[in-house]
Enzyme design. Structure first.
Site, short mmCIF file in Angstrom:
data_model
loop_
_atom_site.label_atom_id
_atom_site.label_comp_id
_atom_site.label_asym_id
_atom_site.label_seq_id
_atom_site.Cartn_x
_atom_site.Cartn_y
_atom_site.Cartn_z
N ASP B 37 -0.80 1.41 -1.70
CA ASP B 37 -2.14 1.99 -1.62
C ASP B 37 -2.12 3.39 -2.26
OD1 ASP B 37 -4.73 2.50 -0.99
OD2 ASP B 37 -4.52 2.20 1.16
N ASP B 38 -2.83 3.55 -3.38
CA ASP B 38 -2.89 4.84 -4.09
C ASP B 38 -1.56 5.25 -4.71
OD1 ASP B 38 -5.47 4.89 -3.11
OD2 ASP B 38 -5.24 6.69 -1.89
N CYS B 77 -10.34 1.31 -3.68
CA CYS B 77 -9.71 0.33 -2.80
C CYS B 77 -10.43 -1.01 -2.62
CB CYS B 77 -9.53 1.02 -1.45
SG CYS B 77 -8.60 0.06 -0.31
N ARG B 81 -9.16 -4.67 -4.13
CA ARG B 81 -8.59 -5.72 -3.26
C ARG B 81 -9.40 -7.02 -3.34
NH1 ARG B 81 -5.03 -2.79 0.61
NH2 ARG B 81 -4.83 -0.85 -0.56
N LYS B 134 -3.08 -3.45 5.26
CA LYS B 134 -4.45 -2.98 5.16
C LYS B 134 -5.32 -4.01 4.45
CE LYS B 134 -7.03 0.50 2.58
NZ LYS B 134 -6.91 1.77 1.85
N HIS B 136 -9.34 -4.18 4.31
CA HIS B 136 -10.43 -3.45 3.65
C HIS B 136 -11.40 -4.33 2.86
CE1 HIS B 136 -11.45 0.91 2.28
NE2 HIS B 136 -12.34 0.37 3.09
N SER B 159 -9.29 1.82 5.63
CA SER B 159 -8.32 2.85 5.24
C SER B 159 -7.85 3.68 6.43
CB SER B 159 -8.92 3.78 4.19
OG SER B 159 -9.09 3.07 2.99
N HIS B 233 -1.40 6.12 1.00
CA HIS B 233 -2.74 6.70 1.15
C HIS B 233 -2.66 7.82 2.19
CE1 HIS B 233 -7.02 6.88 2.07
NE2 HIS B 233 -7.30 5.94 1.18
N ASP B 285 -3.18 -0.76 -5.56
CA ASP B 285 -4.63 -1.02 -5.67
C ASP B 285 -5.34 -0.10 -6.65
OD1 ASP B 285 -4.31 1.25 -4.10
OD2 ASP B 285 -6.01 0.80 -2.81
N ASN B 286 -4.82 1.12 -6.83
CA ASN B 286 -5.42 2.06 -7.79
C ASN B 286 -4.47 3.24 -7.94
OD1 ASN B 286 -7.54 2.38 -5.07
ND2 ASN B 286 -6.20 4.10 -5.60
N LYS B 306 -6.89 8.11 -9.29
CA LYS B 306 -7.82 7.33 -8.45
C LYS B 306 -9.27 7.73 -8.63
CE LYS B 306 -8.77 6.51 -3.52
NZ LYS B 306 -8.15 6.43 -2.18
#
Lengths: 464, 464
Positions: B37-38, B77, B81, B134, B136, B159, B233, B285-286, B306
């Site tokens: 994540d991130d 996010c 996803r 996660k 989301h 998140s 994240h 994810d990003n 991001k």
């Protein structure tokens, strides 16, 4: 029977030792130092480049050690090379200048005779020595490689963008569509010019052939091969076989030919079964020349490039390879310098370091063998005679900055109080944390004072 | 004797085929998708990070394939996803919004029932499926993993920086000294909340234990494990064992724990001898959340992070691992997307792709096996419903840009004519070459028109 037993016992204990010593003697390790020109921290696939393919360097990394915090000793060519050769900061030999950044074709100076080059040291121990590539430590006879420890030399005496002819395009235009004839750079064999202008199109290939020939000719003797490529310094040239070889355009083609060259060297060592007795370093003289846009390289996530004492100017993608001695695929994240090659090669060849001068070189043997750390505590970033910054552990303190590229000032800016960055956390020197770490600043300022008191800069050889 | 010979011959030729078929049937490959994540393009050692140590991911790269041009489907996010789960651009499912970038605890929407998630497809073929981490994509019951193809779920529904409590520090201060209690995020088992606030300190370790348990329980059946870590994240948390583990500070500690987790997964697969029958992807994810300075990651040499459709926002450090099927240490430099995992897993599991909807997914099997290229020609960069940029071959055309960070504009800027970058040559999107390539612009504008004519954006699920 008793004397026979004693003799046998003696043979068991004494002979093997003598044999081992004799074998040790003949088995002094060989050394190869491959030095690129203006290669950026981000320009190899194994250092994160997305589109340049460097399978041979990637394999060298997979079989050897990657250094992620390995520095050239200066952000430009001549001082950086002088430091590599002498294990000393350039201002100790005078191989730098506040007025002229490097040696030019009209320069009269060069590396002083009293400097002990790494080639001179190794030759004194019986090493065969060759320099193949760009020298840039003086082009008059007394300064050439053959008068500074090398048995032989093939290469260009200074940068490949010098000696531009009058009818070549002016300014950057010549680099966009480079032709051999634009730069009347000589190719030398020992002390003689054998080709002028040097055919730069085939120069990487010819350096490689010469290097491989040297290795083949010296399989029995210990040897030291110094291979400072002329590339990827602009103007960029590559062999016909590498035209459009890369997704990265001309610059990528050039890097992929250098990568091919590395493959040739390592393959030759493997073929001759010299691989387990040869330590090979790959690094570069300074960061990428960013003002040339797509013709310059990339410092990856590091700030700025060639000419600057921000990280991008001096930190280099560095590999060490020595099968059987270095753990395959290992990574050293400790601070090291091209100057450390000097002490490392001395140690491995069993040569005492000179005691009559100040050295800036720390033996990397324990790092390479994974048995310990280098003794280096401090790294000094000089721009010619000007101390710009100091590194200690993760901390980098800038006393002065001068951008070669990017958002900052092209004029030198003095920082009082200094800037402070934690290079462990802040890879790109974005977040000044001086205000939160006054103790670190104070300690590092004491280190600077101690360093300054101990140093005696030599007069510039570049202004002669 | 003759009939015996014939029988033997029959057994030799027929039986092995049937057995092979039967074995093939039981040997459907397992799939693991690990989703950070991130995470930035530059945050792994094998993608060039100097100070973060990721030995397990480095080994995964050395044994598998590194993708240098692999993209998330969105720079934030929820849409990213949704696209991974459905193989479709987020605006086809409505899992994006121009007003609310992602789903929030007060959102009522989620992934629409008519979408066929990759988990639903695989379960229909007999796969055991688990989501650990996660989600989301909606926190109301009908949107949760267990109602979208997963047999089981352990994780947080949105998140880890949401549900901030009133007495927590305001703004960024809470992230600088994060405490569990500041964020009242629930930890769920299937559709029940089992812990609130989730103890984020041990969350990476607990996700890993759950994932390993799932693999051990499903050694005989084909399985699909989706492991979307909550980290890195912000707020950043790690287990006690990883405190001060890294030279990169808190962010590095967190990555090194995720790396440890990857090692646990791969070690378990090796131990159970499932490694040659399991394809593992690792991606994110990003890009990195750069506004958090040292608490955010690094996009390496890519521009911005991001939230932006500059490369740093969407290109991810991606690895694929499948011993025996993927050439060790290989590098794919072709353009690919997280959305391509959908078609790839369908193909490898022998499932037909749905034909009643538009997919944006291209089978990567030939890329993984080194037998060919993916059929992907175009990549679209969306910010919610807004088409920002298009990529074709090395070319990226920006119709609109909006910086999340850095020197450009935080407001959207329309470009007419568009900007054009050659991402093969110009890694960091520095040099607009639109003026020199009007033909490329014209061709890509036709591609955009064709794409626009074919697309029917669904109403936003994020505004419900």
């Amino acid at each position: 029977m008793r004397w026979k037993f004693l003799l046998a016992a003696l043979l068991c204990f004494v002979l093997p030792t003598s044999l081992a010593e004799a074998k040790e003697q003949t088995k002094l390790p060989n050394f190869v130092v491959i030095f690129a020109d203006d290669l950026g921290y981000g320009d190899l696939a194994c250092f994160g480049h997305p589109t340049i393919a460097t399978p041979n360097l990637d394999r060298m990394a997979a079989e050897g050690m990657k250094f992620t915090q390995f520095y050239a000793a200066a952000p430009v060519c001549t001082p950086s090379r002088a430091a590599l050769m002498t294990g000393r900061l350039p201002l100790r030999s005078g191989m730098c200048s506040n007025k002229r950044r490097v040696l030019f074709p009209n320069s009269n100076g060069g590396i002083p005779a009293e400097e002990i080059t790494i080639a001179e040291a190794l030759r004194s121990k019986g090493y065969a020595t060759a320099c193949v590539g760009k020298w840039h430590l003086g082009h008059h006879a007394q300064f050439l490689p053959t008068n500074n420890g090398f048995d032989s030399y093939l290469g260009i005496p200074y940068s490949n963008d010098m000696d531009r002819v009058n009818d070549a395009p002016k300014g950057r235009a010549a680099f966009l569509m480079p032709q051999i004839r634009f730069w009347n750079v000589p190719l030398m064999r020992n002390e003689k010019i054998i080709e002028r202008p040097a055919d730069q199109t085939t120069i990487t290939r010819r350096y490689t052939e010469e290097a491989v020939r040297f290795i083949r000719q010296h399989q029995e003797s210990p040897f030291f091969l110094y291979l400072p490529h002329s590339m990827p310094h602009v103007p960029l040239f590559r062999s016909p076989a590498f035209v459009d070889h890369s997704r990265r355009g001309l610059f990528g083609d050039v890097i992929e030919e250098v990568d091919w060259s590395v493959g040739q060297i390592l393959d030759t060592l493997r073929e001759l079964q010299l691989d387990e007795n040869t330590l090979v370093f790959f690094t570069s003289d300074n960061g990428p020349w960013l003002i040339f846009n797509e013709l310059g390289g990339s410092a990856g996530l590091l700030r700025d490039g060639k000419g600057s004492t921000w990280e991008g100017g001096m930190r280099e993608p560095t590999l060490a390879w020595w099968p059987g001695q270095i753990q395959p695929g290992s990574i050293s994240r400790d601070v090291a310098s091209t100057m450390d090659i000097y002490a490392t090669l001395h140690h491995l060849a069993g040569i005492e370091l000179p005691t009559d001068r100040i050295l800036d070189s720390h033996d990397l043997t324990p790092v390479l063998r994974g048995t310990g750390k280098s003794s280096r505590e401090l790294l000094f970033y000089y721009r010619a005679y000007q101390l710009m910054a100091v590194r200690k552990g993760p901390w980098k303190m800038h006393l002065m900055t001068q951008d070669a590229y990017g958002p900052g000032s092209r004029q030198p800016v003095k920082h009082d109080p200094p800037l402070l960055f934690n290079l462990g956390h802040d890879l790109s020197e974005k977040f000044d944390v001086a205000a939160q770490h006054e103790d670190v600043i104070a300690e590092m300022q004491r280190d600077v004072e101690r360093h300054r008191r101990a140093f005696e800069p030599a007069p510039s050889q570049l202004e002669l």
